[in-house]
Design a protein around this motif. Structure first.
Motif, mmCIF file in Angstrom:
data_model
loop_
_atom_site.group_PDB
_atom_site.id
_atom_site.type_symbol
_atom_site.label_atom_id
_atom_site.label_comp_id
_atom_site.label_asym_id
_atom_site.label_seq_id
_atom_site.Cartn_x
_atom_site.Cartn_y
_atom_site.Cartn_z
ATOM 1 N N THR A 71 7.673 -7.823 16.797
ATOM 2 C CA THR A 71 6.830 -6.808 16.487
ATOM 3 C C THR A 71 4.987 -6.881 17.069
ATOM 4 O O THR A 71 5.428 -5.620 18.305
ATOM 5 C CB THR A 71 5.900 -6.784 15.216
ATOM 6 O OG1 THR A 71 6.601 -6.192 13.605
ATOM 7 C CG2 THR A 71 5.134 -4.941 15.157
ATOM 8 N N HIS A 72 4.974 -7.587 17.825
ATOM 9 C CA HIS A 72 4.467 -8.458 18.712
ATOM 10 C C HIS A 72 4.222 -7.932 19.842
ATOM 11 O O HIS A 72 3.811 -7.728 20.514
ATOM 12 C CB HIS A 72 3.664 -9.886 18.474
ATOM 13 C CG HIS A 72 2.515 -10.186 19.867
ATOM 14 N ND1 HIS A 72 2.901 -10.613 20.978
ATOM 15 C CD2 HIS A 72 1.444 -10.589 19.161
ATOM 16 C CE1 HIS A 72 2.067 -11.040 22.002
ATOM 17 N NE2 HIS A 72 0.829 -10.886 20.657
ATOM 18 N N VAL A 113 4.673 -2.043 24.875
ATOM 19 C CA VAL A 113 4.092 -0.667 24.040
ATOM 20 C C VAL A 113 2.397 -0.447 25.107
ATOM 21 O O VAL A 113 2.256 0.543 26.065
ATOM 22 C CB VAL A 113 3.792 -0.111 23.500
ATOM 23 C CG1 VAL A 113 3.426 1.141 22.808
ATOM 24 C CG2 VAL A 113 5.271 0.188 22.986
ATOM 25 N N LEU A 114 1.837 -1.084 24.852
ATOM 26 C CA LEU A 114 0.485 -1.702 25.331
ATOM 27 C C LEU A 114 0.596 -1.110 27.367
ATOM 28 O O LEU A 114 -0.704 -0.715 27.768
ATOM 29 C CB LEU A 114 -0.152 -2.448 24.749
ATOM 30 C CG LEU A 114 -0.833 -1.887 23.395
ATOM 31 C CD1 LEU A 114 -1.645 -3.544 22.926
ATOM 32 C CD2 LEU A 114 -1.611 -1.476 23.191
ATOM 33 N N ILE A 135 -5.909 -5.867 20.131
ATOM 34 C CA ILE A 135 -4.993 -5.333 19.429
ATOM 35 C C ILE A 135 -3.690 -5.999 19.158
ATOM 36 O O ILE A 135 -3.668 -6.284 17.859
ATOM 37 C CB ILE A 135 -4.918 -3.715 19.748
ATOM 38 C CG1 ILE A 135 -5.740 -2.852 19.823
ATOM 39 C CG2 ILE A 135 -3.313 -3.171 19.493
ATOM 40 C CD1 ILE A 135 -5.197 -1.836 20.383
ATOM 41 N N LEU A 136 -3.257 -6.727 20.006
ATOM 42 C CA LEU A 136 -2.485 -8.143 19.871
ATOM 43 C C LEU A 136 -2.489 -8.929 18.405
ATOM 44 O O LEU A 136 -1.889 -9.564 17.859
ATOM 45 C CB LEU A 136 -1.967 -8.664 21.079
ATOM 46 C CG LEU A 136 -1.174 -7.188 22.197
ATOM 47 C CD1 LEU A 136 -0.777 -7.937 23.712
ATOM 48 C CD2 LEU A 136 0.199 -6.610 21.236
ATOM 49 N N LEU A 137 -4.674 -9.565 18.947
ATOM 50 C CA LEU A 137 -4.649 -10.134 18.276
ATOM 51 C C LEU A 137 -4.811 -10.345 16.902
ATOM 52 O O LEU A 137 -4.950 -11.138 16.053
ATOM 53 C CB LEU A 137 -6.245 -10.928 18.173
ATOM 54 C CG LEU A 137 -6.447 -12.287 17.856
ATOM 55 C CD1 LEU A 137 -5.428 -12.844 18.244
ATOM 56 C CD2 LEU A 137 -8.034 -12.120 18.188
ATOM 57 N N ALA A 138 -4.464 -8.079 16.753
ATOM 58 C CA ALA A 138 -4.569 -8.194 15.040
ATOM 59 C C ALA A 138 -3.115 -7.698 14.448
ATOM 60 O O ALA A 138 -3.373 -7.839 13.476
ATOM 61 C CB ALA A 138 -4.913 -6.704 15.480
ATOM 62 N N VAL A 139 -2.301 -8.632 15.090
ATOM 63 C CA VAL A 139 -1.193 -8.471 14.674
ATOM 64 C C VAL A 139 -0.727 -9.028 13.345
ATOM 65 O O VAL A 139 -0.256 -9.118 12.528
ATOM 66 C CB VAL A 139 -0.034 -8.260 15.493
ATOM 67 C CG1 VAL A 139 1.381 -8.699 15.173
ATOM 68 C CG2 VAL A 139 0.426 -7.075 16.896
ATOM 69 N N PRO A 140 -0.867 -10.612 13.530
ATOM 70 C CA PRO A 140 -0.892 -11.741 12.566
ATOM 71 C C PRO A 140 -2.238 -11.596 11.909
ATOM 72 O O PRO A 140 -1.103 -11.728 10.492
ATOM 73 C CB PRO A 140 -1.344 -12.702 13.359
ATOM 74 C CG PRO A 140 -2.098 -12.571 14.514
ATOM 75 C CD PRO A 140 -1.691 -11.118 14.790
ATOM 76 N N PHE A 141 -3.158 -10.847 11.762
ATOM 77 C CA PHE A 141 -3.781 -10.574 10.691
ATOM 78 C C PHE A 141 -3.301 -9.798 10.098
ATOM 79 O O PHE A 141 -3.262 -9.721 8.694
ATOM 80 C CB PHE A 141 -5.168 -10.242 11.150
ATOM 81 C CG PHE A 141 -5.859 -11.428 11.522
ATOM 82 C CD1 PHE A 141 -6.931 -11.730 10.814
ATOM 83 C CD2 PHE A 141 -5.880 -11.363 13.328
ATOM 84 C CE1 PHE A 141 -7.903 -12.898 11.833
ATOM 85 C CE2 PHE A 141 -6.731 -13.016 12.990
ATOM 86 C CZ PHE A 141 -7.695 -13.179 12.269
ATOM 87 N N ALA A 142 -2.846 -8.391 10.155
ATOM 88 C CA ALA A 142 -2.552 -7.210 9.547
ATOM 89 C C ALA A 142 -0.668 -7.747 8.905
ATOM 90 O O ALA A 142 -0.507 -7.351 7.787
ATOM 91 C CB ALA A 142 -1.645 -6.442 10.936
ATOM 92 N N VAL A 144 -12.019 -4.654 10.375
ATOM 93 C CA VAL A 144 -13.070 -5.196 10.545
ATOM 94 C C VAL A 144 -12.949 -6.503 11.490
ATOM 95 O O VAL A 144 -13.586 -6.069 12.534
ATOM 96 C CB VAL A 144 -13.066 -6.244 9.310
ATOM 97 C CG1 VAL A 144 -14.300 -7.187 9.566
ATOM 98 C CG2 VAL A 144 -13.130 -5.437 8.020
ATOM 99 N N LEU A 145 -11.802 -6.536 11.699
ATOM 100 C CA LEU A 145 -11.353 -7.235 12.779
ATOM 101 C C LEU A 145 -11.847 -6.728 14.856
ATOM 102 O O LEU A 145 -12.060 -6.515 15.412
ATOM 103 C CB LEU A 145 -10.011 -7.691 13.700
ATOM 104 C CG LEU A 145 -9.763 -8.927 14.828
ATOM 105 C CD1 LEU A 145 -10.760 -10.080 15.152
ATOM 106 C CD2 LEU A 145 -8.157 -9.391 14.620
ATOM 107 N N LEU A 146 -11.111 -5.422 14.631
ATOM 108 C CA LEU A 146 -11.166 -4.403 15.669
ATOM 109 C C LEU A 146 -12.172 -4.047 16.216
ATOM 110 O O LEU A 146 -12.971 -3.783 17.175
ATOM 111 C CB LEU A 146 -10.210 -3.502 16.054
ATOM 112 C CG LEU A 146 -8.749 -4.118 16.335
ATOM 113 C CD1 LEU A 146 -7.825 -2.968 15.984
ATOM 114 C CD2 LEU A 146 -8.122 -4.769 17.079
ATOM 115 N N PHE A 147 -13.384 -3.387 15.162
ATOM 116 C CA PHE A 147 -14.547 -3.358 15.255
ATOM 117 C C PHE A 147 -15.477 -4.512 16.006
ATOM 118 O O PHE A 147 -16.392 -3.924 16.503
ATOM 119 C CB PHE A 147 -15.271 -2.745 13.229
ATOM 120 C CG PHE A 147 -16.509 -2.319 13.522
ATOM 121 C CD1 PHE A 147 -16.738 -1.267 13.711
ATOM 122 C CD2 PHE A 147 -17.438 -3.833 13.143
ATOM 123 C CE1 PHE A 147 -18.727 -1.082 13.926
ATOM 124 C CE2 PHE A 147 -18.543 -3.149 13.653
ATOM 125 C CZ PHE A 147 -19.364 -2.038 13.927
#
Length: 297
Positions: free
Chosen positions: A281-282, A288-289, A228-235, A180-183
């Motif tokens: 992880t972040h 990698v990115l 994508i990095l912003l989605a790490v804490p959401f995950a 939902v966030l990345l969309f």
């Protein structure tokens, strides 16, 4: 005349060599160390000043309480490798606590990895599809924006009803939070691409598909990397929340039991482990990115 304008070979050899100073890096490390000491001091002071509640439970655990509560991880080790299960009557040991911590971190990390990759693929893919196709935009946009307004924790009981205590439910809930966030971020990134880019490519005879792949997608890469990095804490938040439902092991399960019994010291040590693992992880994903998108710079 020439001798006065150009130094001799011996003089050139005797010129002082440039020295490199790392004052800035060293000062940054000192500031980081000082800030860490300040946080620990404020933490310990808050533990002393706030004190205990009516039941004798310390509201803000001290640093020594957090260190001593590390042994609780031994209760979440299924046994083996020289450390027996504490639920069978064995005494908790540092080795057993270490095994229990690593075991639960590995379980939560595997759930994070699967859910994050699935959610990133679905979120970015759906965002690109909606931005490409008007039919997909009319079909998917409203349901997607409706879902992103749903509170994440309010969806957790539904996933529990749909998938029960299976691992698939944990993966799907984590993927839902990321997708939902990345969309939304992908659609916004595509809309922010200057129109002059596509107009210039069109004037050179590029097809619509070639423009999208060669112009639009590379243009959104920097913003997409940040998303994508912003989605790490959401995950990670989704993984910890999903582990509360029917999971026997995992960092979220430990947090749930600690909150159930108001064990603030266990909450603190488990949260500290989560912060360290999520930070690593972040950092790893950022490396990698940066390597994959090094052509952007």
């Amino acid at each position: 005349m020439t001798a006065t304008l150009f130094p001799s070979a011996r003089a050139r050899l005797e010129l002082p060599k440039p020295t490199f100073r790392f004052t800035r890096d060293r000062s940054g490390m000192l500031w980081s160390a000082a800030s860490l000491v300040l946080v620990l001091a404020v933490w310990q002071l808050a533990s002393v000043l706030i004190g205990d509640d009516e039941s004798g439970m310390r509201l803000v655990p001290s640093i020594t309480d957090v260190v001593s509560s590390y042994m609780v991880f031994a209760d979440y080790w299924p046994g083996g490798l020289g450390a027996e299960r504490t639920v069978s009557g064995a005494e908790p040991t540092i080795w057993g606590a270490t095994l229990g911590m690593v075991y639960n971190v590995a379980i939560s990390l595997s759930r994070f990895t699967v859910g994050f990759l699935l959610g990133a693929a679905v979120g970015v893919g759906a965002g690109l599809l909606v931005s490409w196709s008007p039919i997909a935009r009319c079909t998917v946009s409203f349901p997607a924006h409706f879902l992103r307004m749903m509170p994440l924790l309010a969806m957790l009981p539904l996933f529990g009803l749909w998938f029960g205590s299976s691992e698939l439910g944990t993966y799907m809930f984590t993927a839902f939070a990321v997708a939902v966030l990345l969309f939304v971020l992908t659609v916004a990134a595509v809309n922010n691409v200057p129109r002059i880019y596509s107009d210039s490519a069109t004037s050179l005879g590029a097809s619509r598909g070639r423009i999208y792949l060669s112009v639009v997608v590379p243009s959104i890469t920097p913003n997409l990397k940040v998303g994508i990095l912003l989605a790490v804490p959401f995950a990670w938040s989704a993984v910890l929340a999903a582990e509360v439902i029917g999971k026997q092991y995992g960092l979220g399960r430990i947090l749930n039991f600690a909150l159930l019994y108001a064990a603030t010291d266990i909450v603190a040590v488990t949260a500290l482990v989560v912060v360290i693992v999520a930070g690593c992880t972040h950092l790893l994903l950022s490396k990698v990115l940066n390597h994959l998108t090094r052509w952007v710079d």
